[in-house]
Design a protein around this motif. Sequence first.
Motif, PDB file in Angstrom:
ATOM      1  N   TYR A 140       0.806  -1.181   0.034  1.00  0.00           N
ATOM      2  CA  TYR A 140      -0.001   0.025  -0.051  1.00  0.00           C
ATOM      3  C   TYR A 140       0.927   1.360   0.136  1.00  0.00           C
ATOM      4  O   TYR A 140       2.150   1.215   0.552  1.00  0.00           O
ATOM      5  CB  TYR A 140      -1.182  -0.017   1.218  1.00  0.00           C
ATOM      6  CG  TYR A 140      -0.164  -0.330   2.705  1.00  0.00           C
ATOM      7  CD1 TYR A 140       0.345   0.864   3.082  1.00  0.00           C
ATOM      8  CD2 TYR A 140      -0.127  -1.405   3.012  1.00  0.00           C
ATOM      9  CE1 TYR A 140       0.986   1.118   4.487  1.00  0.00           C
ATOM     10  CE2 TYR A 140       0.600  -1.674   4.542  1.00  0.00           C
ATOM     11  CZ  TYR A 140       0.953  -0.526   4.862  1.00  0.00           C
ATOM     12  OH  TYR A 140       1.566  -0.582   6.114  1.00  0.00           O
ATOM     13  N   TRP A 141       0.233   2.188  -0.573  1.00  0.00           N
ATOM     14  CA  TRP A 141       0.909   3.627  -0.459  1.00  0.00           C
ATOM     15  C   TRP A 141       1.131   4.018   0.858  1.00  0.00           C
ATOM     16  O   TRP A 141       0.115   4.149   1.706  1.00  0.00           O
ATOM     17  CB  TRP A 141       0.420   4.760  -1.371  1.00  0.00           C
ATOM     18  CG  TRP A 141       0.480   4.235  -2.778  1.00  0.00           C
ATOM     19  CD1 TRP A 141      -0.664   3.888  -3.672  1.00  0.00           C
ATOM     20  CD2 TRP A 141       1.481   4.299  -3.803  1.00  0.00           C
ATOM     21  NE1 TRP A 141      -0.282   3.670  -4.867  1.00  0.00           N
ATOM     22  CE2 TRP A 141       0.977   3.788  -5.116  1.00  0.00           C
ATOM     23  CE3 TRP A 141       2.757   4.315  -3.648  1.00  0.00           C
ATOM     24  CZ2 TRP A 141       2.147   3.701  -6.132  1.00  0.00           C
ATOM     25  CZ3 TRP A 141       3.685   4.317  -4.514  1.00  0.00           C
ATOM     26  CH2 TRP A 141       3.254   3.968  -6.005  1.00  0.00           C
ATOM     27  N   VAL A 142       2.474   4.832   1.193  1.00  0.00           N
ATOM     28  CA  VAL A 142       2.341   5.411   2.316  1.00  0.00           C
ATOM     29  C   VAL A 142       2.719   6.961   2.263  1.00  0.00           C
ATOM     30  O   VAL A 142       1.980   7.782   2.792  1.00  0.00           O
ATOM     31  CB  VAL A 142       3.568   4.899   3.218  1.00  0.00           C
ATOM     32  CG1 VAL A 142       3.980   5.686   4.525  1.00  0.00           C
ATOM     33  CG2 VAL A 142       3.388   3.398   3.598  1.00  0.00           C
ATOM     34  N   GLY A 143       3.551   7.077   1.247  1.00  0.00           N
ATOM     35  CA  GLY A 143       3.948   8.428   0.900  1.00  0.00           C
ATOM     36  C   GLY A 143       4.501   8.732  -0.390  1.00  0.00           C
ATOM     37  O   GLY A 143       5.250   7.592  -0.877  1.00  0.00           O
ATOM     38  N   ARG A 144       4.168   9.571  -1.126  1.00  0.00           N
ATOM     39  CA  ARG A 144       4.696   9.994  -2.386  1.00  0.00           C
ATOM     40  C   ARG A 144       5.352  11.462  -2.677  1.00  0.00           C
ATOM     41  O   ARG A 144       4.656  12.382  -2.221  1.00  0.00           O
ATOM     42  CB  ARG A 144       3.579   9.584  -3.615  1.00  0.00           C
ATOM     43  CG  ARG A 144       3.063   8.203  -3.653  1.00  0.00           C
ATOM     44  CD  ARG A 144       1.930   8.200  -4.710  1.00  0.00           C
ATOM     45  NE  ARG A 144       1.084   8.929  -4.511  1.00  0.00           N
ATOM     46  CZ  ARG A 144      -0.221   8.810  -4.037  1.00  0.00           C
ATOM     47  NH1 ARG A 144      -0.432   7.561  -3.374  1.00  0.00           N
ATOM     48  NH2 ARG A 144      -1.280   9.537  -3.929  1.00  0.00           N
ATOM     49  N   SER A 145       6.408  11.601  -3.470  1.00  0.00           N
ATOM     50  CA  SER A 145       6.739  12.958  -3.546  1.00  0.00           C
ATOM     51  C   SER A 145       6.532  13.198  -5.181  1.00  0.00           C
ATOM     52  O   SER A 145       7.253  12.559  -6.331  1.00  0.00           O
ATOM     53  CB  SER A 145       8.330  13.026  -3.451  1.00  0.00           C
ATOM     54  OG  SER A 145       8.704  14.201  -4.045  1.00  0.00           O
ATOM     55  N   GLU A 146       5.667  14.055  -5.663  1.00  0.00           N
ATOM     56  CA  GLU A 146       5.224  14.354  -7.009  1.00  0.00           C
ATOM     57  C   GLU A 146       6.492  15.196  -7.617  1.00  0.00           C
ATOM     58  O   GLU A 146       6.652  15.182  -8.638  1.00  0.00           O
ATOM     59  CB  GLU A 146       3.828  15.314  -7.069  1.00  0.00           C
ATOM     60  CG  GLU A 146       2.689  14.419  -6.553  1.00  0.00           C
ATOM     61  CD  GLU A 146       2.411  12.969  -7.454  1.00  0.00           C
ATOM     62  OE1 GLU A 146       2.996  13.068  -8.725  1.00  0.00           O
ATOM     63  OE2 GLU A 146       1.875  12.163  -6.823  1.00  0.00           O
ATOM     64  N   ALA A 147       7.081  15.824  -6.868  1.00  0.00           N
ATOM     65  CA  ALA A 147       8.282  16.572  -7.226  1.00  0.00           C
ATOM     66  C   ALA A 147       9.387  15.721  -7.795  1.00  0.00           C
ATOM     67  O   ALA A 147       9.897  15.869  -9.007  1.00  0.00           O
ATOM     68  CB  ALA A 147       8.952  17.330  -6.064  1.00  0.00           C
ATOM     69  N   VAL A 148       9.602  14.505  -7.267  1.00  0.00           N
ATOM     70  CA  VAL A 148      10.634  13.400  -7.634  1.00  0.00           C
ATOM     71  C   VAL A 148       9.970  12.880  -8.960  1.00  0.00           C
ATOM     72  O   VAL A 148      10.768  12.577  -9.873  1.00  0.00           O
ATOM     73  CB  VAL A 148      10.989  12.772  -6.329  1.00  0.00           C
ATOM     74  CG1 VAL A 148      12.002  11.376  -7.084  1.00  0.00           C
ATOM     75  CG2 VAL A 148      11.828  13.400  -5.466  1.00  0.00           C
ATOM     76  N   ALA A 149       8.589  12.613  -8.871  1.00  0.00           N
ATOM     77  CA  ALA A 149       8.114  12.189 -10.034  1.00  0.00           C
ATOM     78  C   ALA A 149       8.420  12.893 -11.242  1.00  0.00           C
ATOM     79  O   ALA A 149       8.596  12.435 -12.393  1.00  0.00           O
ATOM     80  CB  ALA A 149       6.828  11.871  -9.772  1.00  0.00           C
ATOM     81  N   ARG A 150       8.009  14.362 -11.100  1.00  0.00           N
ATOM     82  CA  ARG A 150       8.342  15.140 -12.131  1.00  0.00           C
ATOM     83  C   ARG A 150       9.862  15.215 -12.706  1.00  0.00           C
ATOM     84  O   ARG A 150      10.138  15.333 -13.855  1.00  0.00           O
ATOM     85  CB  ARG A 150       8.000  16.480 -11.588  1.00  0.00           C
ATOM     86  CG  ARG A 150       6.260  16.579 -11.673  1.00  0.00           C
ATOM     87  CD  ARG A 150       6.048  18.260 -11.701  1.00  0.00           C
ATOM     88  NE  ARG A 150       6.600  19.088 -10.257  1.00  0.00           N
ATOM     89  CZ  ARG A 150       5.819  18.704  -9.220  1.00  0.00           C
ATOM     90  NH1 ARG A 150       4.651  18.147  -9.199  1.00  0.00           N
ATOM     91  NH2 ARG A 150       6.476  19.480  -8.271  1.00  0.00           N
ATOM     92  N   GLU A 151      10.771  15.040 -11.674  1.00  0.00           N
ATOM     93  CA  GLU A 151      12.085  14.986 -11.899  1.00  0.00           C
ATOM     94  C   GLU A 151      12.505  13.634 -12.737  1.00  0.00           C
ATOM     95  O   GLU A 151      13.283  13.793 -13.981  1.00  0.00           O
ATOM     96  CB  GLU A 151      12.982  15.046 -10.773  1.00  0.00           C
ATOM     97  CG  GLU A 151      14.439  15.000 -10.708  1.00  0.00           C
ATOM     98  CD  GLU A 151      14.991  16.321 -10.980  1.00  0.00           C
ATOM     99  OE1 GLU A 151      15.707  16.753 -11.220  1.00  0.00           O
ATOM    100  OE2 GLU A 151      13.818  17.455 -10.789  1.00  0.00           O
ATOM    101  N   LEU A 152      11.901  12.717 -12.575  1.00  0.00           N
ATOM    102  CA  LEU A 152      11.806  11.149 -13.199  1.00  0.00           C
ATOM    103  C   LEU A 152      11.148  11.472 -14.662  1.00  0.00           C
ATOM    104  O   LEU A 152      11.537  10.528 -15.534  1.00  0.00           O
ATOM    105  CB  LEU A 152      11.538  10.147 -12.503  1.00  0.00           C
ATOM    106  CG  LEU A 152      12.467   9.835 -11.281  1.00  0.00           C
ATOM    107  CD1 LEU A 152      11.686   8.798 -10.518  1.00  0.00           C
ATOM    108  CD2 LEU A 152      13.649   9.173 -11.728  1.00  0.00           C
ATOM    109  N   GLY A 153      10.449  12.301 -14.632  1.00  0.00           N
ATOM    110  CA  GLY A 153       9.523  12.359 -15.971  1.00  0.00           C
ATOM    111  C   GLY A 153       8.309  11.259 -15.965  1.00  0.00           C
ATOM    112  O   GLY A 153       8.066  10.972 -17.042  1.00  0.00           O
TER     113      GLY A 153
END
Length: 493
Positions: free
Chosen positions: A41-54
């Motif tokens: 299950y998801w605990v936490g996500r960083s959308e900033a890093v997701a954008r960095e990865l594309g």
Amino acid sequence: MSLLAEDTEAADLGLRWKPGFAALGPAFFTELRPTPLPDPYWVGRSEAVARELGLPTDWHESKATLAALTGSMPVAGARPIATVYSGHQFGVWAGQLGDGRAIMLGETEGGLEVQLKGAGRTPYSRGGDGRAVLRSSIREFLCSEAMHGLGIPTTRALCVTGSDAPVYREEIESAAVVTRVAPSFVRFGHFEHFAANQRDEELRALADYVIDRYYPACRTTDRFGGNAYAAFLEAVSERTAALLAQWQAVGFCHGVMNTDNMSILGLTIDYGPFQFLDGFDPRHICNHSDTQGRYAFNQQPNVAYWNLFCLAQALLPLIGDQEVAVAALESYKTVFPNEFEGRMRAKLGLTEAAEGDRPLIEGVLKLLAAGKVDYTIFWRRLSGYMTDGNVEPVRDLFLDRAGFDAWLLSFSQRHAGTDRALAAELMRRSNPKFVLRNHLGQQAIEASQQKDHSGVATLLALLQTPFEEHPGADAYAGFPPDWASTIEISCSS
């Protein structure tokens, strides 16, 4: 051939991979698969890093992505590996170590390595279970992004996923996986490993790879008679010095600065028993396992130099001359104090150096230490004083009012003739309102253990922009409760 070549089902994260570190060959790693965890299950996500990865905006909506980032499903195109290294732990040679619970998926075409921490046993687990617990995984996830928000070089964290699978530490805890991201996870210990085993060919291949990828200017330098390996050592020393200056200025204790926890790129890496100082105590030891105080807050700059000396010894077969290797470390002794004073001047709102700055800096640090004044709150309140002229909130922090008043007079005299508004703005950008205090992390962890992950999301939002005011969030910037001092953080994770 990749171990995953025969897989018919794999999660496509939208990432494209290139050989990267794996191109060095099997002497440097073992190819293996992560070990699945049930019901992630998801605990936490960083959308900033997701954008960095594309990654696409809906990257987290796929069950396959959740499974893949928990190690339960292969990732399309990835070639998972665990790397081998050695190192000194608490000043003692520990021999072969390696990625005992971290499995690297690979390097993206954008030049970022993606690693799953807690994804199961590897040949380097040394009897460990290869797992990470939810507690330490949340701490690493939040602090990675907090350090980035502070402008301090660091590995990043895309997400934390959890599972109710039991992990046995001092007590039974639940498992978690952190997806970590960095330009490189190469450590000092990678070089120590091959040097200690007299494997000079592999040592040279590793150094050439790192220099060509991350320090290309060392190839054309005229430093040390054009010795690229000595120039490389000097560059690493200077990056490390700058990093330590930032740690000391913000009041960050790493807690376990072993050579295998030192990044070759000068990044903050391996968040274990870390802590941001509450009351300022230069001798503070944040790691409950550090019974000798080797990694106390005020020892960190010296330990970093000691670790660099170990790196110099490892690189000596390539540098070829011990005196040259020692000379390549010399700039650390000037870069660290210069960088530290520069950071502290910014915290004081000073844009240019002056002769009396060092006594001004040392004076306030002595006052803070004498009264164990809350480090982050003092600097933020001092920024407020520079804005509105109200000194009482700052003065109230000190029992030694006369001592503070004397220092404030020197501070005010130093600012005579300066633009107060510009100074105040510099101070607000240099003195965070929010840091990841132990008690804040603990509260988020305890809620997450009950499947309430809202505290993780709230802290992440504050810590990613720690210099902003965030109206309504003052409770996260207040003094720690009394029970915070009883929190024990160790290497166990």
